[in-house]
Write an enzyme that holds these catalytic residues in place. Structure first.
Site, PDB file in Angstrom:
ATOM      1  N   TYR A 318       0.958  -1.287  -0.107  1.00 59.08           N
ATOM      2  CA  TYR A 318       0.092  -0.044   0.132  1.00 59.08           C
ATOM      3  C   TYR A 318       1.063   1.296   0.302  1.00 59.08           C
ATOM      4  CZ  TYR A 318      -3.933   2.696   2.157  1.00 59.08           C
ATOM      5  OH  TYR A 318      -5.017   3.447   1.710  1.00 59.08           O
ATOM      6  N   CYS A 319       0.561   2.070  -1.080  1.00 59.73           N
ATOM      7  CA  CYS A 319       1.667   3.544  -1.395  1.00 59.73           C
ATOM      8  C   CYS A 319       3.164   2.789  -1.134  1.00 59.73           C
ATOM      9  CB  CYS A 319       1.029   4.115  -0.118  1.00 59.73           C
ATOM     10  SG  CYS A 319       1.486   6.279  -0.341  1.00 59.73           S
ATOM     11  N   VAL A 320       3.646   3.879  -0.108  1.00 63.34           N
ATOM     12  CA  VAL A 320       5.024   3.773  -0.192  1.00 63.34           C
ATOM     13  C   VAL A 320       5.187   1.970  -0.155  1.00 63.34           C
ATOM     14  CG1 VAL A 320       5.813   4.207   2.134  1.00 63.34           C
ATOM     15  CG2 VAL A 320       6.949   4.957   0.868  1.00 63.34           C
ATOM     16  N   GLY A 322       4.421  -0.152  -1.250  1.00 66.63           N
ATOM     17  CA  GLY A 322       3.892  -0.517  -2.377  1.00 66.63           C
ATOM     18  C   GLY A 322       4.727  -0.908  -3.564  1.00 66.63           C
ATOM     19  N   LEU A 346      -1.840  -1.320  -4.092  1.00 72.79           N
ATOM     20  CA  LEU A 346      -2.740  -0.298  -3.740  1.00 72.79           C
ATOM     21  C   LEU A 346      -1.896   0.800  -3.531  1.00 72.79           C
ATOM     22  CD1 LEU A 346      -4.056  -2.170  -0.490  1.00 72.79           C
ATOM     23  CD2 LEU A 346      -4.588  -2.469  -3.181  1.00 72.79           C
TER      24      LEU A 346
END
Length: 582
Positions: A318-320, A322, A346
């Site tokens: 998710y985000c960073v 990811g 995500l």
């Protein structure tokens, strides 16, 4: 009134003392002065472009002068009892001017329209300034938005009819309550105002937030690994490893029972493992991106195998988190490590060409200033990133709370998402510097130029199935940025677009869905063409994603209890690292 005035002065004194404390201790925040310098430099560049050409300067003056003259004329007509058409109207969604006095009272109406004319004029100057590079123009737009939001007449007691009415009705008691909360928040921020957005006393980690049952089964200097207790008799044989961002905390995916992605995934029959990152301090200053890969994801993969007996996992980033997962997949592809069999991203960027609004904070001078600030402590203070995120939406996340809390004297309502948002985390100096330079500034990962552990990383060698979720209104990882990032991978990528933004578009549970999502397969053509051909689905994307996960490896086995494998329980979920405050 006189008693309240005395109390107001006393609370004001308390706030000033709290604000001055860092200066007395010889620890002033140099970042504030550097930020002001950057604003002046950027907006000065815009002004130079207009003033360098006398004709352009005259055009700018004529533009605002004509509108202000029209406003003066219409105001005089109104005061003589004539009906007039407003020169400037606020956006219907703008709640700042909802009180009737902003339209019925000629003085407040004049203030409102004058403000709208001036701020829109400033936006035009930025948009139409000639000879500006894209980055400088984006920074100028951002700074104009901050100044416009801050200088709204709705933010000041003397120019806001609601505040005047409330203050007169309460004889100033609202200002006393507000100043008291202001002093408390400056004290809590150790000399820096941390705007109160919710009632923190209504939430407790592990009780009504981050409360999905589970156990910490592994811990090192960077992570605690949580294995969640099963809710079904059988589970998918392949476990799920979630890599959340270390900017803020993992429980955005476990806010409460109704909104928990983690709890929902467990209920579908997944053995869920989640990394809970440490809230770093000066001891972690040298922990870089490679450290987060090795001591984070690689250590978690080893622990998952020990706990479950399974070598292969499905991974979610998710985000960073990811972005780190993408970096890790490229490193694993280079070394032939195939333990991650499928990946879900995500709202994640791997190509930063079209990165979101945070890119305005990234250029060589600003990065050097951040690095200098981190050098003395070994980390970036959590409040810096929290403030940056709030500044992306100042009219939603800053000024309504300033007005309601500090001027109206109303304690904010409990809101789980804003509690999580305020539960900031620090970033290690080495990690954050690498991320800013290699991703935002130089975009090395998408170009195949990033080097980690002596290995040049190539996302094109990542051939596992990928589920890539973007959200339509995301300002942090824009849908276009995620869409273009799909092309970096060498295997099948299913691009999915959810409604809403970076958080609400992800946390959209099936039981209470607020937004829709679109599917259309791989990221071919342009984003606009993909959306035009995509299929819109009502409700949450979660069941669609689970069906994708299940297709990858549908075999089921008896449910696994956390602590039942080779790794004993170290603590109940959500663990200890998540409780450390910045």
């Amino acid at each position: 009134m006189s008693r309240n005035a005395g109390q107001l002065v006393e609370e004001f004194r308390r706030a000033v003392v709290a604000y001055a404390k860092p200066f007395e201790q010889g620890k002033p925040d140099a970042a504030l002065a550097e930020g002001v310098t950057e604003v002046v430099r950027t907006l000065g560049t815009v002004a130079e472009r207009w003033l360098a050409d006398p004709q352009k300067a005259t055009e700018a003056q004529t533009l605002i002068g004509g509108q202000m003259l029209a406003l003066w004329g219409s105001t005089l007509q109104r005061m003589q009892g004539e009906a007039v058409t407003p020169v400037a109207m606020p956006d219907p969604r703008d709640k700042r001017f909802a009180a009737p006095e902003w339209s019925t009272n000629p003085m407040f109406d004049f203030l409102k329209q004058g403000y709208l004319i001036t701020t829109r004029w400033a936006e035009i100057l930025v948009d139409e300034a000639e000879g500006l590079d894209d980055h400088t123009r984006a920074k100028a737009r951002f700074y104009v938005r901050q100044l416009s939001s801050a200088l709204s007449p709705s933010n000041f007691l003397a120019t806001n009819p609601e505040l005047i009415r409330d203050t007169m009705r309460e004889s100033g008691a609202n200002l006393v309550r507000g100043m008291r909360m202001l002093a408390e928040d400056v004290e809590a921020g150790r000399g820096e105002l941390r705007v109160r957005q919710t009632d923190p006393g209504r939430f407790e980690i592990g009780v009504n937030m981050a409360s999905t049952p589970g156990e910490v089964v592994f811990r090192n200097d960077l992570i605690e690994l949580i294995q969640y207790a099963p809710q079904t008799e059988t589970v998918l044989k392949r476990p799920l490893l979630i890599v959340p961002p270390w900017i803020n905390k993992f429980y955005i995916l476990d806010l409460n029972k109704e909104k928990s992605f983690i709890g929902w995934a467990v209920s579908q029959g997944l053995t869920v493992f989640v990394i809970s990152w440490v809230n770093p301090d000066e001891r972690h200053a040298e922990k870089d991106f490679e450290s987060y890969m090795r001591e984070g994801i690689f250590a978690a993969l080893d622990a998952v195998e020990a706990a479950s007996g399974e070598r292969e996992v499905s991974a979610v980033g998710y985000c960073v988190g990811g972005t780190l997962l993408g970096v890790t997949l490229a490193s694993m592809a280079a070394t032939g490590d195939d333990r991650i069999a499928s990946a879900t991203f995500l709202t994640t960027q791997v190509d930063f060409t079209h990165a979101g609004d945070l890119k305005v904070f990234v250029d060589e001078p600003q990065i050097r200033a951040v690095e200098a600030s981190m050098q003395s402590r070994g980390y970036l203070d959590g409040s810096k990133m929290a403030n940056a995120f709030n500044m992306l939406r100042p009219n939603d996340l800053i000024w309504p709370y300033v007005v309601n809390t500090y001027l109206k004297g109303k304690a904010p309502l409990p809101f789980d998402l804003l509690y999580w948002n305020s539960d900031a985390t620090r970033m290690p100096a080495a990690n954050h510097s690498f991320y800013l330079r290699n991703c935002y500034l130089e975009n090395r990962l998408s170009r195949g130029e990033m080097v980690l552990a002596g290995t040049r990383l190539d996302l094109g060698k990542v051939t596992i199935p990928i589920f890539n979720l973007a959200t339509r209104e995301d300002h942090i990882a824009p849908a276009l940025s995620v869409f273009e990032g799909c092309r970096c991978f060498g295997g099948p990528v299913d691009y999915v677009l959810a409604g809403s933004g970076h958080i609400a578009g992800v946390v959209n549970p099936p039981a209470k869905p607020k937004y829709q999502f679109w599917t259309g397969g791989p990221a071919h053509g342009s984003l606009g063409e993909w959306i035009a051909a995509a299929t819109e689905h009502p409700g949450s994307w979660w069941p669609y994603w689970f069906a994708w996960i299940e297709r990858q490896a549908p075999e089921r086995v008896p449910a696994r209890e956390p602590g039942g494998g080779r790794l004993p329980s170290l603590a109940p979920a959500p663990g200890t690292y998540v409780r450390v405050k910045a």
